[in-house]
Motif scaffolding. Structure first.
Motif, short mmCIF file in Angstrom:
data_model
loop_
_atom_site.label_atom_id
_atom_site.label_comp_id
_atom_site.label_asym_id
_atom_site.label_seq_id
_atom_site.Cartn_x
_atom_site.Cartn_y
_atom_site.Cartn_z
N HIS A 188 -13.78 0.86 7.21
CA HIS A 188 -12.37 0.82 7.61
C HIS A 188 -11.55 1.76 6.74
CE1 HIS A 188 -13.01 -2.34 4.60
NE2 HIS A 188 -11.72 -2.21 4.26
N PHE B 271 -12.20 -8.71 9.97
CA PHE B 271 -13.34 -7.81 10.03
C PHE B 271 -14.41 -8.20 9.02
CE2 PHE B 271 -10.17 -5.70 7.36
CZ PHE B 271 -10.89 -5.22 6.28
N TYR C 208 0.83 -1.20 0.00
CA TYR C 208 0.00 0.00 0.00
C TYR C 208 0.87 1.25 0.00
CZ TYR C 208 -4.55 -2.19 0.88
OH TYR C 208 -5.71 -2.88 0.76
O1 AKG Z 1 -4.51 -1.12 4.97
C1 AKG Z 1 -5.14 -0.42 4.17
O2 AKG Z 1 -4.64 0.58 3.64
C2 AKG Z 1 -6.58 -0.69 3.86
C3 AKG Z 1 -6.98 -2.12 3.78
C4 AKG Z 1 -8.31 -2.26 3.15
O3 AKG Z 1 -9.01 -1.30 2.91
C5 AKG Z 1 -8.83 -3.57 2.79
O4 AKG Z 1 -8.12 -4.57 2.86
O5 AKG Z 1 -10.00 -3.64 2.40
#
Ligand code: AKG
Length: 268
Positions: free
Chosen positions: A181, A175, A91
């Protein structure tokens, strides 16, 4: 491993769970395989997210046989849960608030493996507790209020009240896909991969499952799972693959179309 009734209740109430150091004994192997899965010739350069789908399917299919991962799936989704693919990521920067889905009938979960030490100042995942509860007024209201927190409450994304899930590599976060999130203040190469799972769909809802599978066309893949994942599957693993394997026959044609319309496979 078994989840306690308190953990199950916590998940149902708040929509997430953290398992500190659950996979610590596999960490060296996981980091090594994570690194090797990303092709040398196309290294992450930090300018934008790099994403591989499906991910554990390439070199870590056996994670799906791990008793700890199975226990999470079986307890939260049922003995016959579906594996729903996985993504591996470097990321870059912030990830804004979003839900991964809006599933009213079937529970979908994400198991997240973060491979760097993270806190609220370095990109740790944040969740809005209880936001997965679509049938509650609270969860329902968030659906439109979260479209633009600045406009709704005059609050920047990073300041929306939330639980920051600090992680040490080896921890596991789980989750509900409906849970809002995000991640803020991260660097340009946060390493993370996921395992997605859901409850098995009833035959009457199979089109909904097929529509979900169709979404993977943006990654230019012809089958939902890799040959390795399918060919090395024990009868026990097959239980978690079979419903998707029987319903991904439309993916190749959709991917062919996506290849014509997109400059590169989706990055998430
Ligand atoms: O860690 C992140 O930047 C986001 C992770 C996320 O949004 C996901 O896995 O859906």
């Amino acid at each position: 491993m078994q989840l306690s009734q308190s953990q199950i209740d916590f998940f149902e109430t708040f929509g997430f769970l953290k398992f500190p150091q659950l996979m610590a004994d596999r960490l060296d192997w996981i980091v090594d395989e994570f690194t090797k899965t990303f092709p040398e010739e196309n290294k992450h350069d930090g300018s934008k997210r790099t994403c591989i789908v499906p991910f554990i399917d390439q070199r870590m299919s056996v994670l799906l046989d791990d008793p700890r991962i199975l226990a999470i799936g079986r307890t939260l989704l049922g003995e016959d849960f579906n594996y729903m693919g996985s993504d591996g990521n470097y990321y870059t920067g912030d990830t804004g608030w979003h839900r991964d889905g809006y599933h009213e009938k079937y529970r979908h979960i994400k198991i997240a493996f973060y491979l760097d030490e993270l806190d609220g100042n370095s990109g740790a995942l944040r969740v809005i507790p209880g936001s997965h509860r679509l049938h509650d007024k609270y969860g329902d209201d968030l659906t439109f209020r979260m479209r633009d927190p600045l406009q709704t409450w005059n609050v920047a994304g990073a300041d929306v009240p939330a639980q920051v899930l600090d992680v040490t590599p080896g921890d596991i976060l789980v989750f509900d896909h409906n849970t809002f999130h995000s991640s803020w203040n991260g660097n340009t190469s946060r390493r993370m991969f996921t395992i997605n799972m859901c409850q098995r769909y009833a035959q009457e809802d199979i089109q909904e499952l097929r529509d979900y599978i169709a979404g993977a066309a943006r990654f230019w893949i012809d089958r939902a799972f890799s040959e390795t994942m399918m060919n090395t599957a024990s009868p026990e693993r097959l239980v978690h693959l079979e419903q998707v394997m029987a319903n991904d026959d439309h993916l190749a044609a959709l991917s062919a179309k996506a290849r014509q319309e997109m400059a590169e496979p989706s990055r998430g």
